[in-house]
Design a protein around this motif. Structure first.
Motif, PDB file in Angstrom:
ATOM      1  N   LYS A 125      12.212   4.398 -17.080  1.00 19.37           N
ATOM      2  CA  LYS A 125      13.596   4.593 -16.658  1.00 19.37           C
ATOM      3  C   LYS A 125      13.454   2.669 -15.702  1.00 19.37           C
ATOM      4  O   LYS A 125      13.092   2.710 -15.447  1.00 19.37           O
ATOM      5  CB  LYS A 125      13.272   5.186 -15.960  1.00 19.37           C
ATOM      6  CG  LYS A 125      14.980   5.479 -15.511  1.00 19.37           C
ATOM      7  CD  LYS A 125      15.377   6.585 -14.518  1.00 19.37           C
ATOM      8  CE  LYS A 125      15.349   7.913 -15.851  1.00 19.37           C
ATOM      9  NZ  LYS A 125      15.777   8.336 -15.235  1.00 19.37           N
ATOM     10  N   ALA A 126      14.308   1.855 -15.484  1.00 16.80           N
ATOM     11  CA  ALA A 126      14.939   1.421 -14.404  1.00 16.80           C
ATOM     12  C   ALA A 126      16.410   1.490 -14.131  1.00 16.80           C
ATOM     13  O   ALA A 126      17.242   1.492 -14.455  1.00 16.80           O
ATOM     14  CB  ALA A 126      14.914  -0.159 -15.440  1.00 16.80           C
ATOM     15  N   GLU A 127      16.421   1.456 -12.754  1.00 16.86           N
ATOM     16  CA  GLU A 127      17.546   1.708 -12.383  1.00 16.86           C
ATOM     17  C   GLU A 127      17.677   0.559 -11.332  1.00 16.86           C
ATOM     18  O   GLU A 127      17.122   0.056 -10.773  1.00 16.86           O
ATOM     19  CB  GLU A 127      17.278   3.088 -11.189  1.00 16.86           C
ATOM     20  CG  GLU A 127      17.226   4.536 -11.590  1.00 16.86           C
ATOM     21  CD  GLU A 127      16.975   5.587 -10.422  1.00 16.86           C
ATOM     22  OE1 GLU A 127      17.486   6.974 -11.143  1.00 16.86           O
ATOM     23  OE2 GLU A 127      17.167   5.623  -9.494  1.00 16.86           O
ATOM     24  N   LEU A 128      19.552   0.617 -11.170  1.00 18.76           N
ATOM     25  CA  LEU A 128      20.049  -0.648 -10.987  1.00 18.76           C
ATOM     26  C   LEU A 128      21.135   0.344 -10.038  1.00 18.76           C
ATOM     27  O   LEU A 128      21.792   0.842  -9.752  1.00 18.76           O
ATOM     28  CB  LEU A 128      20.770  -1.619 -11.685  1.00 18.76           C
ATOM     29  CG  LEU A 128      21.746  -2.519 -11.143  1.00 18.76           C
ATOM     30  CD1 LEU A 128      20.899  -3.894 -10.653  1.00 18.76           C
ATOM     31  CD2 LEU A 128      22.017  -3.909 -11.940  1.00 18.76           C
ATOM     32  N   TRP A 129      20.879  -0.715  -8.369  1.00 20.28           N
ATOM     33  CA  TRP A 129      21.633   0.387  -7.282  1.00 20.28           C
ATOM     34  C   TRP A 129      21.973  -0.392  -6.331  1.00 20.28           C
ATOM     35  O   TRP A 129      21.295  -1.392  -5.990  1.00 20.28           O
ATOM     36  CB  TRP A 129      20.477   1.035  -6.631  1.00 20.28           C
ATOM     37  CG  TRP A 129      20.113   2.161  -6.715  1.00 20.28           C
ATOM     38  CD1 TRP A 129      18.486   2.016  -7.630  1.00 20.28           C
ATOM     39  CD2 TRP A 129      20.455   3.904  -6.754  1.00 20.28           C
ATOM     40  NE1 TRP A 129      18.528   3.892  -7.913  1.00 20.28           N
ATOM     41  CE2 TRP A 129      19.813   4.462  -7.705  1.00 20.28           C
ATOM     42  CE3 TRP A 129      21.706   4.354  -5.380  1.00 20.28           C
ATOM     43  CZ2 TRP A 129      19.887   5.169  -7.511  1.00 20.28           C
ATOM     44  CZ3 TRP A 129      21.464   5.629  -5.635  1.00 20.28           C
ATOM     45  CH2 TRP A 129      20.582   6.219  -6.401  1.00 20.28           C
ATOM     46  N   LYS A 130      23.179  -0.528  -5.912  1.00 19.31           N
ATOM     47  CA  LYS A 130      24.016  -1.504  -4.991  1.00 19.31           C
ATOM     48  C   LYS A 130      23.986  -0.979  -3.909  1.00 19.31           C
ATOM     49  O   LYS A 130      23.845  -0.053  -3.677  1.00 19.31           O
ATOM     50  CB  LYS A 130      25.598  -1.684  -5.294  1.00 19.31           C
ATOM     51  CG  LYS A 130      26.555  -2.334  -4.632  1.00 19.31           C
ATOM     52  CD  LYS A 130      28.070  -2.268  -5.143  1.00 19.31           C
ATOM     53  CE  LYS A 130      29.074  -2.591  -4.543  1.00 19.31           C
ATOM     54  NZ  LYS A 130      30.255  -2.899  -4.572  1.00 19.31           N
ATOM     55  N   MET A 131      24.090  -1.883  -2.812  1.00 17.60           N
ATOM     56  CA  MET A 131      23.612  -1.366  -1.820  1.00 17.60           C
ATOM     57  C   MET A 131      24.075  -0.943  -0.747  1.00 17.60           C
ATOM     58  O   MET A 131      23.998  -0.226   0.183  1.00 17.60           O
ATOM     59  CB  MET A 131      22.015  -2.292  -1.153  1.00 17.60           C
ATOM     60  CG  MET A 131      20.037  -2.732  -1.716  1.00 17.60           C
ATOM     61  SD  MET A 131      20.439  -0.917  -2.599  1.00 17.60           S
ATOM     62  CE  MET A 131      19.317  -0.602  -0.893  1.00 17.60           C
ATOM     63  N   GLN A 132      25.412  -1.739  -0.588  1.00 18.88           N
ATOM     64  CA  GLN A 132      26.506  -1.589  -0.090  1.00 18.88           C
ATOM     65  C   GLN A 132      28.024  -0.775  -0.268  1.00 18.88           C
ATOM     66  O   GLN A 132      27.975  -2.373  -0.850  1.00 18.88           O
ATOM     67  CB  GLN A 132      26.570  -1.782   1.476  1.00 18.88           C
ATOM     68  CG  GLN A 132      25.411  -2.299   2.014  1.00 18.88           C
ATOM     69  CD  GLN A 132      25.159  -1.299   2.712  1.00 18.88           C
ATOM     70  OE1 GLN A 132      26.216  -1.022   3.839  1.00 18.88           O
ATOM     71  NE2 GLN A 132      24.093  -0.917   3.271  1.00 18.88           N
ATOM     72  N   PRO A 133      28.501  -0.203  -0.443  1.00 23.38           N
ATOM     73  CA  PRO A 133      27.743   0.836  -0.108  1.00 23.38           C
ATOM     74  C   PRO A 133      26.608   1.804  -1.602  1.00 23.38           C
ATOM     75  O   PRO A 133      27.273   1.645  -2.337  1.00 23.38           O
ATOM     76  CB  PRO A 133      29.016   2.562  -0.149  1.00 23.38           C
ATOM     77  CG  PRO A 133      29.798   1.587  -1.733  1.00 23.38           C
ATOM     78  CD  PRO A 133      29.652   0.120  -1.301  1.00 23.38           C
ATOM     79  N   LEU A 134      25.960   3.053  -0.826  1.00 20.42           N
ATOM     80  CA  LEU A 134      24.668   3.428  -1.967  1.00 20.42           C
ATOM     81  C   LEU A 134      25.470   3.173  -3.073  1.00 20.42           C
ATOM     82  O   LEU A 134      25.735   3.969  -2.831  1.00 20.42           O
ATOM     83  CB  LEU A 134      23.370   3.372  -1.519  1.00 20.42           C
ATOM     84  CG  LEU A 134      22.501   4.278  -2.013  1.00 20.42           C
ATOM     85  CD1 LEU A 134      21.457   3.282  -2.166  1.00 20.42           C
ATOM     86  CD2 LEU A 134      21.298   5.027  -1.241  1.00 20.42           C
ATOM     87  N   THR A 135      25.351   3.474  -4.013  1.00 22.13           N
ATOM     88  CA  THR A 135      25.974   3.902  -5.177  1.00 22.13           C
ATOM     89  C   THR A 135      25.047   2.924  -6.318  1.00 22.13           C
ATOM     90  O   THR A 135      23.973   1.804  -6.907  1.00 22.13           O
ATOM     91  CB  THR A 135      26.794   2.785  -6.107  1.00 22.13           C
ATOM     92  OG1 THR A 135      28.343   2.640  -4.495  1.00 22.13           O
ATOM     93  CG2 THR A 135      27.527   3.749  -6.783  1.00 22.13           C
TER      94      THR A 135
END
Length: 137
Positions: free
Chosen positions: A108-118
């Protein structure tokens, strides 16, 4: 008059509502990211990731998890901090054979936006045991 008011409302709705591109997050077998692939078999294979439709020039983080269910969500095999470019694109990659104790199977590869954490998106791909040899030549 009603027609004019309706046209004005339509204009406002059309131009005032922000339009966001759909986030795309895919795994590829080539560094140019032109061949989508969800099955990696060769020793030394790289899994290349590309995310698009993202916020421009923002901090993102990619978390790669192997197929061991005990590792999710606390122990990713790789955490890659990245920044989207002027086109809202993030690139990342992982070499499964660099983690010889990893489990083959559905990664699995998750892509997270850091601000705001999403959490923006998740992609899964299969890494065969042949792609994670005990000793790479």
């Amino acid at each position: 008059m009603k027609r004019l008011l309706l046209l004005a409302m339509l204009y406002y709705i059309t131009w005032a509502t922000p339009v966001h591109a759909a986030v795309q997050w895919e795994s590829y077998s080539d560094a140019a990211r032109t061949v989508v692939s969800n099955n990696f078999t060769l020793p030394g294979s790289w899994v290349y990731m590309k995310g698009s439709g993202l916020a421009k020039n923002k901090a993102y983080q990619v978390k790669f998890y192997d197929a061991d269910p005990n590792n999710y969500p606390l122990s990713p095999v790789l955490v890659d901090d990245s920044q989207s470019d002027n086109n809202g694109v993030v690139l990342s990659q992982v070499k499964p054979s660099a983690y010889p104790t990893s489990s083959p199977g559905l990664w699995k590869a998750e892509l997270w936006k850091m601000q705001p954490l999403t959490l923006e998106s998740t992609d899964t791909f299969t890494v065969q045991g042949s792609a994670i040899p005990e000793f790479e030549n």
